[in-house]
Motif scaffolding. Structure first.
Motif, PDB file in Angstrom:
ATOM      1  N   ARG A   1       9.620  62.729  -2.620  1.00 55.29           N
ATOM      2  CA  ARG A   1       9.127  62.059  -1.329  1.00 55.29           C
ATOM      3  C   ARG A   1       7.929  61.475  -1.857  1.00 55.29           C
ATOM      4  O   ARG A   1       7.628  60.572  -1.409  1.00 55.29           O
ATOM      5  CB  ARG A   1       8.687  63.021  -0.356  1.00 55.29           C
ATOM      6  CG  ARG A   1      10.207  63.628   0.495  1.00 55.29           C
ATOM      7  CD  ARG A   1       9.534  64.352   1.412  1.00 55.29           C
ATOM      8  NE  ARG A   1      10.870  65.279   2.172  1.00 55.29           N
ATOM      9  CZ  ARG A   1      10.714  66.217   2.938  1.00 55.29           C
ATOM     10  NH1 ARG A   1       9.521  66.469   3.456  1.00 55.29           N
ATOM     11  NH2 ARG A   1      11.680  66.593   3.589  1.00 55.29           N
ATOM     12  N   ARG A   2       6.909  62.296  -2.328  1.00 51.60           N
ATOM     13  CA  ARG A   2       5.728  61.465  -2.846  1.00 51.60           C
ATOM     14  C   ARG A   2       5.847  60.529  -3.997  1.00 51.60           C
ATOM     15  O   ARG A   2       5.145  59.609  -4.039  1.00 51.60           O
ATOM     16  CB  ARG A   2       4.760  62.644  -3.650  1.00 51.60           C
ATOM     17  CG  ARG A   2       3.190  62.138  -3.664  1.00 51.60           C
ATOM     18  CD  ARG A   2       2.525  61.734  -2.377  1.00 51.60           C
ATOM     19  NE  ARG A   2       2.669  62.660  -1.170  1.00 51.60           N
ATOM     20  CZ  ARG A   2       1.529  63.469  -0.996  1.00 51.60           C
ATOM     21  NH1 ARG A   2       0.756  63.412  -1.876  1.00 51.60           N
ATOM     22  NH2 ARG A   2       1.761  64.317  -0.213  1.00 51.60           N
TER      23      ARG A   2
ATOM     24  N   THR B   1       4.121  66.239   3.319  1.00 54.31           N
ATOM     25  CA  THR B   1       5.552  66.423   3.176  1.00 54.31           C
ATOM     26  C   THR B   1       6.244  67.613   3.538  1.00 54.31           C
ATOM     27  O   THR B   1       7.527  67.649   3.487  1.00 54.31           O
ATOM     28  CB  THR B   1       5.921  66.127   1.593  1.00 54.31           C
ATOM     29  OG1 THR B   1       5.093  67.156   0.895  1.00 54.31           O
ATOM     30  CG2 THR B   1       5.501  64.687   1.237  1.00 54.31           C
TER      31      THR B   1
ATOM     32  N   ARG C   1       9.662  67.694  -2.287  1.00 56.73           N
ATOM     33  CA  ARG C   1       8.168  67.061  -2.084  1.00 56.73           C
ATOM     34  C   ARG C   1       8.046  65.949  -3.128  1.00 56.73           C
ATOM     35  O   ARG C   1       7.060  65.035  -2.764  1.00 56.73           O
ATOM     36  CB  ARG C   1       7.030  68.118  -1.859  1.00 56.73           C
ATOM     37  CG  ARG C   1       7.084  69.119  -0.623  1.00 56.73           C
ATOM     38  CD  ARG C   1       6.133  69.881  -0.429  1.00 56.73           C
ATOM     39  NE  ARG C   1       5.754  70.698  -1.514  1.00 56.73           N
ATOM     40  CZ  ARG C   1       6.182  71.996  -1.754  1.00 56.73           C
ATOM     41  NH1 ARG C   1       7.228  72.340  -0.844  1.00 56.73           N
ATOM     42  NH2 ARG C   1       5.773  72.655  -3.018  1.00 56.73           N
TER      43      ARG C   1
END
Length: 487
Positions: A209-210, A162, A206
């Motif tokens: 996103r994850r 990411t 991040r």
């Protein structure tokens, strides 16, 4: 006398191992030499000298290290090839209007079929290889020299997935010098620390996103067992743990271990609704399908059954599902020799409910070789295209001309040069890739035992469904409710 053949860049040189004092002589000496040598084609040719019977205990450890270094070297070559295959697929991807809504990179299908991997595993291999080749040359160099293993290189690509390229490069520079002396776990921990140092402000970005990668998957295990896994946020995992532990604590002391109670508690919380739930009986609308012969069902034989999405299960397990409260049975007729369902003959473009049930029960999953998407979540595709102008001219909507394809492989069949054929006699589906390679997908319908096939002209299989009666399902729906269904 031990003799070694070394391949130079210019010619072939043969060296007697009894000559120079610096030259390894015994198998143990060769093992120690190759355990620290930079791997390559020349050193790979020497691995044959490491004869197991001539190695001492120390020599075997050195030989193991030598082989491991060469495994890493080979995997580095695979990384390069996989990155090239991915690049070829991206260059060939269409960019016509309307196609951008789909992932048209079908490199993972080529890799999955060639290496006999699942589609997800092949896609993961391609993604890791592309990241390593494009962003982490130092890591690839360490892998090629056998100084780290593939799992460490994979960790570099995954943990930094990411990050932007600049931050990822900083992380590699911080971690790479120490990686040759680390285990895989130590490398991952070092990478996580380096990520926080390189991009401390991006932690929340991040995480968001994850978080988009939340998913659930399962894998069949041996002896009628399976692994059921969820990828979710840490707070959700903690809440699940607390809920499972609290519910497990309400169980009586009946000999079960704590872990056994926790598993039973998880199942109870997911499948059985709390008191007052509007679902009849307090039970969730779960549907699970099992294919079992009538002889097995009534106890005449002990042939294994087939649990959709998992694989073979014992006859006892199948009967437990079949005779549980709320179960509904359906009867299917199969060919006595092949076990394939006897076809019906609908004549419309859209398959009838009976035909849809027939094909789903017959094939069980998407018929692309590397795909295991359950058939009830797939589209039913005409193998020979349906003729809308003249339906009698071919492409009939009947089981022999229908097969389940997940949306991705349905689009692959119609928008790429992949070709497919199905043998109506055996049920085998043959796919031909644009490269000319061919791959076969065998039928999933369990064949009857030879004794039963010889004794009867037809082979009955029972269909049983536990839980509420299912509603009709549209073919393009992402997925039906969960539940129990024996076929």
């Amino acid at each position: 006398m031990m003799q070694a053949t070394l391949l130079d860049h210019d010619d072939t040189a043969t060296t007697e191992t009894t000559g120079s004092p610096e030259q390894p002589v015994t198998a143990d000496e060769w093992a120690a030499h190759l355990a620290s040598a930079v791997p390559g084609p020349q050193t790979a040719a020497m691995l044959a000298l490491l004869e197991r019977g001539q190695l001492s205990t120390t020599g075997r450890i050195d030989a193991l290290k030598a082989w491991e270094r060469h495994v890493a070297w080979i995997q580095a070559q695979q990384v390069g090839l996989l990155a090239d295959i991915e690049a070829d697929a991206l260059d060939a991807a269409p960019n016509e209007v309307g196609w951008v809504d789909y992932d048209w990179n079908f490199a993972c299908e080529d890799v999955a079929c060639a290496l006999k991997l699942s589609g997800n595993t092949a896609a993961d291999r391609l993604a890791v290889a592309t990241a390593l080749e494009g962003r982490f040359p130092t890591t690839v160099g360490l892998l090629e020299r056998g100084e780290i293993c593939y799992l460490q290189a994979k960790a570099v690509a995954e943990v930094t997935g990411t990050l932007d390229p600049e931050a990822a490069g900083v992380v590699e520079a911080m971690v790479a010098p120490k990686m040759p002396g680390q285990s895989v776990g130590q490398t991952r921990r070092a990478l996580n620390r380096a990520v926080l140092k390189a991009d401390p402000r991006g932690a929340e970005v991040r995480h968001r996103r994850r978080r988009e990668d939340r998913t659930i998957w399962h894998r069949a295990a041996e002896d009628g067992m399976a692994t059921w896994t969820a990828f979710l946020t840490t707070p959700q995992a903690a809440q699940l743990d607390a809920a499972v532990d609290a519910h497990a604590a309400t169980f009586t002391e009946d000999g079960r271990t704590l872990n056994q109670k926790r598993v039973d508690a998880l199942y109870d919380l997911v499948v059985n609704r709390p008191t007052g739930d509007p679902t009849p009986g307090g039970r969730s609308a779960a549907v699970v399908q099992v294919t079992v012969s009538m002889d097995t069902l009534i106890g005449v034989d002990e042939e294994p059954a087939q649990l959709k999405g998992y694989g073979p299960v014992s006859a006892t397990a199948a009967r437990e599902v079949a005779f549980a409260p709320g179960t509904i049975w359906r009867r299917l007729i199969t060919h006595p020799a092949t076990g394939l369902l006897v076809k019906t003959d609908p004549t419309t473009y859209h398959p009838t409910a009976e035909t849809e049930r027939h094909v789903i029960a017959r094939d069980m999953t998407c018929t692309f070789p590397s795909c295991h998407m359950p058939a009830h979540r797939c589209d039913l595709d005409h193998i020979e295209p349906f003729n809308h102008q003249d339906p009698q001219a071919g492409g009939a909507t009947e089981p022999d001309n229908l097969m389940p394809l997940c949306r991705r492989h349905h689009l692959l069949k119609h928008r790429t040069e992949w070709q497919v054929q199905r043998d109506p006699d055996t049920g085998e589906v043959r796919w031909t890739a644009p490269t000319g390679h061919t791959y076969t997908n065998p039928p999933h319908t369990p064949s009857p035992s030879p004794q039963r096939a010889a004794a009867t002209g037809i082979s009955p299989f029972a269909t049983v469904r536990r839980g509420p009666h299912p509603c009709p399902r549209p073919r393009t729906r992402p997925g039906p409710p969960l539940g129990v269904h024996l076929t």
